[in-house]
Design an enzyme around this catalytic site. Structure first.
Site, short mmCIF file in Angstrom:
data_model
loop_
_atom_site.label_atom_id
_atom_site.label_comp_id
_atom_site.label_asym_id
_atom_site.label_seq_id
_atom_site.Cartn_x
_atom_site.Cartn_y
_atom_site.Cartn_z
N ASN A 117 0.85 -1.19 0.00
CA ASN A 117 0.00 0.00 0.00
C ASN A 117 0.88 1.23 0.00
OD1 ASN A 117 0.74 0.47 2.72
ND2 ASN A 117 -1.04 -0.63 3.49
N GLU A 118 0.29 2.36 -0.40
CA GLU A 118 1.08 3.56 -0.66
C GLU A 118 1.71 4.15 0.59
OE1 GLU A 118 -3.33 4.81 -1.21
OE2 GLU A 118 -2.12 3.01 -1.40
#
Length: 517
Positions: free
Chosen positions: A319-320
């Site tokens: 995830n970012e």
């Protein structure tokens, strides 16, 4: 090192200041005690006024916490963030034209913190071109009263770029797990580390002050230097909040912080319904060793499906916010991950994303249109913002957008999206493979827009698919049925048919040379 209460820290903010805030989403490293104190101070004294709040990631519990503490008329003048989805009160103020509001790509804002820290002019990047962030469209503005150009279009070496302008920071709020007596801040119990160091450095470069919220104070010299994320030379004041939770929903998860490993296969099975169908069809695009991002919303179900099918450890989900591997969390805790293999700072994760490091991006859509554009940032009377969507969708080698074909009877395949968060034309120019996966049908991005390539078993093409769309897509002459196993109750058998990965370019040099004939 000066230690003070949250109420005392709130007194350091003056009228007209720019407040830079670290943290992510549903309480992940959010300095909420200080934000609450700022809100309380304004309610009782009417000060400070006309604050500009800047935070790369949306902050809040979807109700009143996080940036929601600042959502008071007169207190907040301008809000600049990756998203307002976590703070609906701020979004309402923007819709009601009570504040200046901008939503910019989360990754670009995160990387901009480093540029500000170094005193560079700003961030030059192609991320955001041809989206609503592009000044030729809206320049990231989400309210009519937002007049300043925070993003500029420019050319460098004959190519178009966007230039994100820096902010002058008066006060920065960061959060950690512990601080020592010299103000060194560790983050070993946080679910994410983000860009806390860059935020502190950017404030120092601007001549601003840095206030850190931590759970505890430890003796000088007891923090391992490699665990210190923000050195004490950058910290001006400490606020100790002993009741600090890891997120707004979780007091302390050793799996989120990486202190313990949990069985990833224990992720709950998705219940029957459209979300399960969309996630299962999306998961059919996985291949051995694929490096993926799971966006918020319906696409987070990919992790559940991968666990159910026994392939979660055969791919890498990221995830970012900086988690690599493990099982990304969903719902209000999106941004965290159970038992990740690595947790890196958010700007570096976006460097990897922008540089094409993702094999597959699984992202949700609110609506898509006849040009193949996708909107997730403003729709249905709501301002959401893009979060990391623009960076992820623009940088990935291939993108799978997921969503239902209708919502409350209204089409989500529209003639023209309300706001362009992803440009179909720009994707075609870059020859980026794109799929739009729904519970009824699957489309691919073709030369003239979305093309229908799959339909769910038993559905009528006209009545159940084309008849509920606001535009008529091209129908592939090779239209086929979606795999019936996607709709069945049991496992799809994905583990036995996961496609192999093609050798990465960097590994080809290690392949044995072909023998000469």
């Amino acid at each position: 090192m000066r230690q003070m209460s949250a109420a005392e820290a709130a007194l350091l903010l003056r009228d007209g200041d720019t407040l830079l805030i670290g943290g992510s989403g549903g309480g992940h490293a959010v300095p909420d005690a200080i934000l609450a104190a700022i809100g309380d101070r304004f309610r009782t004294s009417g000060a400070p006024r006309d604050i500009t709040a800047v935070h790369p990631v949306g902050l809040g519990d979807g109700k009143t916490r996080g940036a929601g503490h600042l959502a008071q008329e007169g207190l907040l003048k301008r809000a600049v963030s990756g998203t307002f989805v976590n703070s609906p009160a701020v979004a309402r103020m923007a819709m009601d034209e009570k504040i200046e509001a901008y939503t910019l790509p989360q990754g670009s804002m995160s990387q901009l913190m480093r540029e500000m820290a170094a005193g560079r002019p700003g961030l030059l990047t192609r991320i955001g071109l041809h989206s609503f962030v592009d000044p030729r469209l809206q320049g990231g503005r989400q309210s009519q009263r937002s007049k300043e150009d925070l993003v500029e279009l420019t050319k460098f070496q004959g190519e178009e770029y966007l230039f994100y302008r820096p902010f002058n920071v008066d006060v920065a709020l960061v959060r950690g797990s512990a601080a020592d007596e010299d103000g060194n801040i560790s983050m070993e119990h946080e679910a994410v580390t983000l860009e806390m160091l860059s935020i502190a450095q950017a404030a120092r470069r601007s001549g601003g002050i840095v206030i850190a919220q931590v759970k505890t104070i430890v003796p000088r010299g007891t923090l391992h230097p490699k665990m210190v994320k923000v050195p004490g030379i950058l910290v001006d004041a400490l606020v100790v909040e002993p009741e600090q939770w890891q997120t707004f929903e979780t007091q302390d998860s050793a799996a989120y912080s990486g202190h313990v490993r949990v069985a990833l296969e224990d992720i709950p099975r998705l219940p029957a319904g459209p979300r399960r169908i969309v996630a299962r069809r999306g998961a059919c695009e996985l291949f051995e060793g694929a490096i993926c991002n799971l966006g918020s919303g319906i696409s987070t179900g990919i992790a559940n499906v991968a666990a159910e099918e026994g392939v979660l450890r055969r791919v890498c989900l990221t995830n970012e916010q900086g988690n690599i591997g493990g099982a990304p969390a969903s719902g209000n805790e999106a941004g965290a991950a159970r038992s990740p293999d690595a947790q890196i700072d958010q700007p570096y994760q976006f460097d990897f994303y922008d540089g094409g490091g993702l094999d597959l991006a699984f992202l949700s859509f609110a609506e898509f249109d006849a040009e193949g554009n996708v909107n997730v940032s403003r729709f249905g009377g709501r301002i959401v913002g893009p979060g990391g969507f623009v960076n992820i969708s623009q940088g990935a080698k291939a993108v799978i957008f997921g969503g239902t074909l209708t919502a409350n009877g209204a089409p989500k395949a529209v003639r023209q999206v309300e706001q362009v968060t992803f440009s179909g034309r720009f994707a075609r120019e870059r020859r980026q493979p794109v799929l739009y996966v729904t519970e009824r049908a699957v489309f691919r991005l073709a030369e003239d827009g979305p093309e229908l390539i799959e339909i769910a078993p038993g559905l009528d093409l006209e009545a159940d698919v084309l008849g509920v769309m606001a535009f008529r897509p091209r129908v592939s002459p090779n239209l086929r049925q979606m795999d019936a196993r996607i709709f069945a109750d049991g496992a799809m058998g994905l583990a036995d048919r996961l496609p192999p990965a093609a050798p990465r370019a960097a590994l080809r040099r290690f392949a044995p040379a072909q023998a000469a004939e």
